[in-house]
Design a protein around this motif. Sequence first.
Motif, PDB file in Angstrom:
ATOM      1  N   PRO A  32      -3.827 -29.871 -17.208  1.00 26.99           N
ATOM      2  CA  PRO A  32      -5.215 -30.249 -16.918  1.00 26.99           C
ATOM      3  C   PRO A  32      -5.590 -31.634 -17.442  1.00 26.99           C
ATOM      4  O   PRO A  32      -6.319 -32.381 -16.778  1.00 26.99           O
ATOM      5  CB  PRO A  32      -6.023 -29.141 -17.607  1.00 26.99           C
ATOM      6  CG  PRO A  32      -5.117 -27.949 -17.557  1.00 26.99           C
ATOM      7  CD  PRO A  32      -3.730 -28.494 -17.752  1.00 26.99           C
ATOM      8  N   VAL A  96      -4.987 -29.767  -7.383  1.00 31.97           N
ATOM      9  CA  VAL A  96      -5.155 -28.328  -7.630  1.00 31.97           C
ATOM     10  C   VAL A  96      -5.348 -28.048  -9.116  1.00 31.97           C
ATOM     11  O   VAL A  96      -6.252 -27.300  -9.520  1.00 31.97           O
ATOM     12  CB  VAL A  96      -3.947 -27.548  -7.077  1.00 31.97           C
ATOM     13  CG1 VAL A  96      -3.941 -26.114  -7.597  1.00 31.97           C
ATOM     14  CG2 VAL A  96      -3.965 -27.552  -5.552  1.00 31.97           C
ATOM     15  N   VAL A  97      -4.503 -28.650  -9.957  1.00 27.28           N
ATOM     16  CA  VAL A  97      -4.599 -28.411 -11.401  1.00 27.28           C
ATOM     17  C   VAL A  97      -5.924 -28.939 -11.941  1.00 27.28           C
ATOM     18  O   VAL A  97      -6.570 -28.300 -12.785  1.00 27.28           O
ATOM     19  CB  VAL A  97      -3.408 -29.044 -12.139  1.00 27.28           C
ATOM     20  CG1 VAL A  97      -3.613 -29.009 -13.648  1.00 27.28           C
ATOM     21  CG2 VAL A  97      -2.117 -28.318 -11.773  1.00 27.28           C
ATOM     22  N   HIS A  98      -6.344 -30.089 -11.461  1.00 29.30           N
ATOM     23  CA  HIS A  98      -7.612 -30.647 -11.917  1.00 29.30           C
ATOM     24  C   HIS A  98      -8.783 -29.752 -11.507  1.00 29.30           C
ATOM     25  O   HIS A  98      -9.704 -29.502 -12.305  1.00 29.30           O
ATOM     26  CB  HIS A  98      -7.801 -32.047 -11.345  1.00 29.30           C
ATOM     27  CG  HIS A  98      -9.058 -32.725 -11.785  1.00 29.30           C
ATOM     28  ND1 HIS A  98      -9.340 -32.996 -13.110  1.00 29.30           N
ATOM     29  CD2 HIS A  98     -10.132 -33.178 -11.086  1.00 29.30           C
ATOM     30  CE1 HIS A  98     -10.511 -33.599 -13.206  1.00 29.30           C
ATOM     31  NE2 HIS A  98     -11.019 -33.713 -11.987  1.00 29.30           N
ATOM     32  N   ALA A  99      -8.735 -29.233 -10.276  1.00 30.66           N
ATOM     33  CA  ALA A  99      -9.833 -28.399  -9.791  1.00 30.66           C
ATOM     34  C   ALA A  99      -9.877 -27.049 -10.489  1.00 30.66           C
ATOM     35  O   ALA A  99     -10.955 -26.510 -10.765  1.00 30.66           O
ATOM     36  CB  ALA A  99      -9.708 -28.201  -8.280  1.00 30.66           C
ATOM     37  N   GLN A 100      -8.693 -26.486 -10.801  1.00 34.54           N
ATOM     38  CA  GLN A 100      -8.633 -25.162 -11.422  1.00 34.54           C
ATOM     39  C   GLN A 100      -8.629 -25.227 -12.945  1.00 34.54           C
ATOM     40  O   GLN A 100      -8.695 -24.179 -13.601  1.00 34.54           O
ATOM     41  CB  GLN A 100      -7.393 -24.415 -10.927  1.00 34.54           C
ATOM     42  CG  GLN A 100      -7.416 -24.122  -9.429  1.00 34.54           C
ATOM     43  CD  GLN A 100      -6.207 -23.331  -8.977  1.00 34.54           C
ATOM     44  OE1 GLN A 100      -5.108 -23.470  -9.526  1.00 34.54           O
ATOM     45  NE2 GLN A 100      -6.394 -22.486  -7.973  1.00 34.54           N
ATOM     46  N   HIS A 101      -8.503 -26.445 -13.493  1.00 39.07           N
ATOM     47  CA  HIS A 101      -8.469 -26.637 -14.949  1.00 39.07           C
ATOM     48  C   HIS A 101      -7.332 -25.839 -15.597  1.00 39.07           C
ATOM     49  O   HIS A 101      -7.439 -25.410 -16.742  1.00 39.07           O
ATOM     50  CB  HIS A 101      -9.804 -26.239 -15.594  1.00 39.07           C
ATOM     51  CG  HIS A 101     -10.984 -26.934 -15.005  1.00 39.07           C
ATOM     52  ND1 HIS A 101     -11.224 -28.272 -15.190  1.00 39.07           N
ATOM     53  CD2 HIS A 101     -11.986 -26.466 -14.208  1.00 39.07           C
ATOM     54  CE1 HIS A 101     -12.327 -28.617 -14.536  1.00 39.07           C
ATOM     55  NE2 HIS A 101     -12.809 -27.548 -13.937  1.00 39.07           N
ATOM     56  N   ALA A 102      -6.256 -25.641 -14.840  1.00 38.01           N
ATOM     57  CA  ALA A 102      -5.117 -24.881 -15.363  1.00 38.01           C
ATOM     58  C   ALA A 102      -3.945 -25.020 -14.397  1.00 38.01           C
ATOM     59  O   ALA A 102      -4.127 -25.315 -13.214  1.00 38.01           O
ATOM     60  CB  ALA A 102      -5.477 -23.406 -15.529  1.00 38.01           C
ATOM     61  N   THR A 104      -1.504 -22.908 -12.468  1.00 41.37           N
ATOM     62  CA  THR A 104      -1.527 -21.527 -11.992  1.00 41.37           C
ATOM     63  C   THR A 104      -0.344 -21.271 -11.055  1.00 41.37           C
ATOM     64  O   THR A 104       0.405 -22.202 -10.716  1.00 41.37           O
ATOM     65  CB  THR A 104      -2.835 -21.257 -11.233  1.00 41.37           C
ATOM     66  OG1 THR A 104      -2.815 -22.025 -10.008  1.00 41.37           O
ATOM     67  CG2 THR A 104      -4.053 -21.666 -12.069  1.00 41.37           C
ATOM     68  N   VAL A 106      -0.467 -20.986  -7.986  1.00 41.56           N
ATOM     69  CA  VAL A 106      -0.648 -21.872  -6.827  1.00 41.56           C
ATOM     70  C   VAL A 106       0.080 -23.192  -7.059  1.00 41.56           C
ATOM     71  O   VAL A 106       0.729 -23.740  -6.153  1.00 41.56           O
ATOM     72  CB  VAL A 106      -2.150 -22.114  -6.562  1.00 41.56           C
ATOM     73  CG1 VAL A 106      -2.333 -23.152  -5.457  1.00 41.56           C
ATOM     74  CG2 VAL A 106      -2.832 -20.813  -6.193  1.00 41.56           C
ATOM     75  N   THR A 107      -0.005 -23.698  -8.278  1.00 42.47           N
ATOM     76  CA  THR A 107       0.691 -24.942  -8.609  1.00 42.47           C
ATOM     77  C   THR A 107       2.193 -24.781  -8.427  1.00 42.47           C
ATOM     78  O   THR A 107       2.864 -25.663  -7.874  1.00 42.47           O
ATOM     79  CB  THR A 107       0.399 -25.356 -10.061  1.00 42.47           C
ATOM     80  OG1 THR A 107      -1.003 -25.289 -10.310  1.00 42.47           O
ATOM     81  CG2 THR A 107       0.902 -26.760 -10.332  1.00 42.47           C
TER      82      THR A 107
END
Length: 200
Positions: A32, A96-102, A104, A106-107
């Motif tokens: 993140p 994706v990581v920036h939007a989900q703050h993790a 996951t 999906v990453t």
Amino acid sequence: MLRSRWTRAAGYAAPGLVLAGAGLAHPLALAPGTAPWWTLLHVFLLPAFPLLAAAQWLMLSDAPAALRRPGRLAAFGFAAFYGGLDAVAGISAGTVVHAQHAVTPVTGAVFAIGDTLGHLGAACFLAANVLVIAEVARRASWRAAPGAVLVLAASVSFYDSHIFWPRGVLTMLAVAAGMFLLSLASETRPGQAVPVFTSS
């Protein structure tokens, strides 16, 4: 003539040097905290990696069709597939990581398809370089050997090193040095020594 030879050789080395510099700024891992820079850096890299393909394409300009056509097709494949890696595992994964703050699952899925594209691109990069080396060796004989060794070793390393520090940066420096030497060798006439740096 001598100056233009050195200038052309420097031009062939430039993409590897640019990418080595980018590798020094590349985060070692996507998290993140690194996601915004990860994403932005790969936007900058989108037009940078095809410069390697452009160098391969140009070095095959005077090659016979049996080398030039498959070599240029492989160079195109490298630009296309490796650009896909940058777009997917670089820009998309970072977003994706920036939007989900993790990081996951999906990453992980995004990285999986990105790795596939990257491996295809790296295989094309190796194939194009083999044909570039064959063309330089056809014209320059043993004088192609130093550059060929560097470019082949770097092409194999590139398959899984990307431009990550330290091996990826060293890989790109080897690409730059190898292309520089191959360019000099290809323009050296029979019986003429490869030029060396002097203090003058």
